[in-house]
Design a protein around this motif. Sequence first.
Motif, mmCIF file in Angstrom:
data_model
loop_
_atom_site.group_PDB
_atom_site.id
_atom_site.type_symbol
_atom_site.label_atom_id
_atom_site.label_comp_id
_atom_site.label_asym_id
_atom_site.label_seq_id
_atom_site.Cartn_x
_atom_site.Cartn_y
_atom_site.Cartn_z
ATOM 1 N N SER A 137 16.435 33.711 40.153
ATOM 2 C CA SER A 137 17.232 34.797 39.271
ATOM 3 C C SER A 137 16.392 35.970 38.886
ATOM 4 O O SER A 137 16.809 37.069 38.635
ATOM 5 N N PHE A 138 15.398 35.609 38.027
ATOM 6 C CA PHE A 138 14.434 36.455 37.571
ATOM 7 C C PHE A 138 13.759 37.636 38.361
ATOM 8 O O PHE A 138 13.981 38.669 38.140
ATOM 9 N N TYR A 139 13.173 36.970 39.280
ATOM 10 C CA TYR A 139 12.706 37.898 40.335
ATOM 11 C C TYR A 139 13.616 38.954 40.849
ATOM 12 O O TYR A 139 13.422 40.196 40.851
ATOM 13 N N ALA A 140 14.920 38.593 41.205
ATOM 14 C CA ALA A 140 15.579 39.216 41.810
ATOM 15 C C ALA A 140 16.312 40.273 40.763
ATOM 16 O O ALA A 140 16.067 41.666 40.781
ATOM 17 N N ALA A 141 16.791 39.761 39.373
ATOM 18 C CA ALA A 141 17.308 40.912 38.472
ATOM 19 C C ALA A 141 16.312 41.762 37.786
ATOM 20 O O ALA A 141 16.697 42.779 37.377
ATOM 21 N N CYS A 142 15.046 41.093 37.593
ATOM 22 C CA CYS A 142 14.036 41.948 36.953
ATOM 23 C C CYS A 142 12.873 42.620 37.575
ATOM 24 O O CYS A 142 12.042 43.422 36.891
ATOM 25 N N ARG A 143 12.899 42.229 38.870
ATOM 26 C CA ARG A 143 11.520 42.698 39.563
ATOM 27 C C ARG A 143 11.875 43.379 40.859
ATOM 28 O O ARG A 143 11.204 44.434 41.028
ATOM 29 N N VAL A 144 12.936 43.144 41.498
ATOM 30 C CA VAL A 144 13.342 43.480 42.927
ATOM 31 C C VAL A 144 14.347 44.583 42.710
ATOM 32 O O VAL A 144 14.174 45.877 43.251
ATOM 33 N N LEU A 145 15.445 44.083 42.337
ATOM 34 C CA LEU A 145 16.761 45.233 42.400
ATOM 35 C C LEU A 145 16.584 46.303 41.695
ATOM 36 O O LEU A 145 16.872 47.552 42.140
ATOM 37 N N PRO A 146 15.872 46.377 40.383
ATOM 38 C CA PRO A 146 15.908 47.545 39.683
ATOM 39 C C PRO A 146 15.075 48.725 40.505
ATOM 40 O O PRO A 146 15.244 49.915 40.252
ATOM 41 N N PHE A 147 13.802 48.053 41.094
ATOM 42 C CA PHE A 147 13.232 49.028 41.729
ATOM 43 C C PHE A 147 13.594 49.445 43.107
ATOM 44 O O PHE A 147 13.464 50.707 43.803
ATOM 45 N N VAL A 148 14.561 48.566 43.671
ATOM 46 C CA VAL A 148 15.463 49.152 44.743
ATOM 47 C C VAL A 148 16.212 50.326 44.539
ATOM 48 O O VAL A 148 16.292 51.437 45.150
ATOM 49 N N ALA A 204 19.876 53.889 53.262
ATOM 50 C CA ALA A 204 20.961 52.927 53.078
ATOM 51 C C ALA A 204 20.766 51.587 53.901
ATOM 52 O O ALA A 204 21.119 50.320 53.535
ATOM 53 N N ALA A 205 20.291 51.676 54.995
ATOM 54 C CA ALA A 205 19.909 50.604 56.075
ATOM 55 C C ALA A 205 19.083 50.029 55.410
ATOM 56 O O ALA A 205 18.911 48.419 55.451
ATOM 57 N N ASP A 206 17.883 50.179 54.785
ATOM 58 C CA ASP A 206 16.779 49.607 54.340
ATOM 59 C C ASP A 206 17.236 48.658 52.879
ATOM 60 O O ASP A 206 16.928 47.586 52.762
ATOM 61 N N VAL A 207 18.159 49.456 52.357
ATOM 62 C CA VAL A 207 18.726 48.605 51.069
ATOM 63 C C VAL A 207 19.551 47.536 51.438
ATOM 64 O O VAL A 207 19.359 46.481 50.741
ATOM 65 N N ARG A 208 20.196 47.735 52.469
ATOM 66 C CA ARG A 208 20.979 46.437 53.022
ATOM 67 C C ARG A 208 20.263 45.382 53.385
ATOM 68 O O ARG A 208 20.446 44.184 53.135
ATOM 69 N N LEU A 209 19.066 45.708 54.035
ATOM 70 C CA LEU A 209 18.140 44.741 54.400
ATOM 71 C C LEU A 209 17.443 43.965 53.299
ATOM 72 O O LEU A 209 17.498 42.927 53.065
ATOM 73 N N ILE A 210 17.379 44.677 52.343
ATOM 74 C CA ILE A 210 16.487 44.171 51.053
ATOM 75 C C ILE A 210 17.578 43.453 50.350
ATOM 76 O O ILE A 210 17.172 42.414 49.993
ATOM 77 N N GLU A 211 18.656 43.747 50.218
ATOM 78 C CA GLU A 211 19.889 42.969 49.713
ATOM 79 C C GLU A 211 20.063 41.658 50.346
ATOM 80 O O GLU A 211 20.241 40.524 49.611
ATOM 81 N N LEU A 238 7.375 41.598 47.653
ATOM 82 C CA LEU A 238 8.205 42.675 47.682
ATOM 83 C C LEU A 238 8.080 43.661 46.468
ATOM 84 O O LEU A 238 8.377 44.692 46.551
ATOM 85 N N HIS A 239 7.672 42.830 45.072
ATOM 86 C CA HIS A 239 7.953 43.725 44.105
ATOM 87 C C HIS A 239 6.693 44.762 44.142
ATOM 88 O O HIS A 239 7.252 45.862 43.877
ATOM 89 N N PRO A 240 5.418 44.215 44.155
ATOM 90 C CA PRO A 240 4.420 45.611 44.258
ATOM 91 C C PRO A 240 4.635 46.453 45.351
ATOM 92 O O PRO A 240 4.274 47.764 44.915
ATOM 93 N N LEU A 241 5.139 45.794 46.597
ATOM 94 C CA LEU A 241 5.334 47.136 47.541
ATOM 95 C C LEU A 241 6.342 48.121 47.025
ATOM 96 O O LEU A 241 6.592 49.338 47.364
ATOM 97 N N LEU A 242 7.707 47.511 46.534
ATOM 98 C CA LEU A 242 8.674 48.399 45.903
ATOM 99 C C LEU A 242 7.988 49.501 45.017
ATOM 100 O O LEU A 242 8.263 50.540 44.771
ATOM 101 N N VAL A 243 7.445 48.922 44.107
ATOM 102 C CA VAL A 243 6.770 49.735 42.763
ATOM 103 C C VAL A 243 5.913 50.889 43.554
ATOM 104 O O VAL A 243 5.884 51.913 43.181
ATOM 105 N N HIS A 244 5.108 50.639 44.659
ATOM 106 C CA HIS A 244 4.282 51.516 45.237
ATOM 107 C C HIS A 244 5.089 52.539 46.001
ATOM 108 O O HIS A 244 4.806 53.755 45.976
ATOM 109 N N VAL A 245 6.287 52.264 46.656
ATOM 110 C CA VAL A 245 7.333 53.161 46.947
ATOM 111 C C VAL A 245 7.956 53.841 46.066
ATOM 112 O O VAL A 245 7.898 55.551 45.919
#
Length: 260
Positions: free
Chosen positions: A119-130, A137-144, A232-239
């Motif tokens: 829950s923490f990883y999704a809400a505080c580390r991944v989804l905000p950076f998505v 949009a297709a990439d976002v759907r795969l990440i979700e 996933l999180h650090p790669l999203l940050v780099h994007v």
Amino acid sequence: MPIDWTEDLGASHGWRLRRGMLDGRPVFGKHGAVSPLFTSEAEGLRWLGPIAATVVSSHEDGLVLEWIDTERPARAAAERFGRELARTHLLGADAFGAPWPGFIADLPMSNEPAADWPSFYAACRVLPFVRQARLAAADVRLIERAVARFPEVSGPQEPPSRIHGDLWGGNVLWSGGRAVLVDPAAHGGHRETDLAMLALFGAPYLDVVLGAYEEEAPLADGWRERVPLHQLHPLLVHVCLYGDAYRDALMGAVSRVLAL
């Protein structure tokens, strides 16, 4: 006593980096616009303890650390690092999250406590950076889809570990036969996150570090297969910071999470 700033070391993420002297000892300074980032970083360094750089002072527009004379990494230092990192993780945390505001580079992120790591990883580390990454949009759907699988692919539940949170090789300084950690995004998290970050861009003697770590604090079965999950999180940050150059690496990690 005021610091005598003697050398300009350039800039990083808009911060001015300098070397100076304070009461006869060398210090390192990072200064920039007023931000809670500096006091947050200081809290994280103190919380990590002896494995981290020593804080001299922190304030709204800067951070001062004891100067670290660096050296080439060696096998013995890497083994010591693996053991000290394991012991730091085992110190634990009160919750997944932290009582100070979170930052990675200069990007804010939530440290709001959560009951479990997925829950923490999704809400505080991944989804905000998505939301910040401006992905198709297709990439976002795969990440979700990958996020929805976090509870089932995260491995056995573990209590929160005391982690650095941004442990790529550049944040590990080698000095005096040991590793000293800098620039943390420290919080109560999953210990596999730090190990996955070390692997993301490579670290000296990584196999030695991991071997010593596992002798000190064995990891749950399947941890190597879960490395892409924690990347996933650090790669999203780099994007977010650097754009499409990291998009393929991110989506490759997403595919591997979906295949777990």
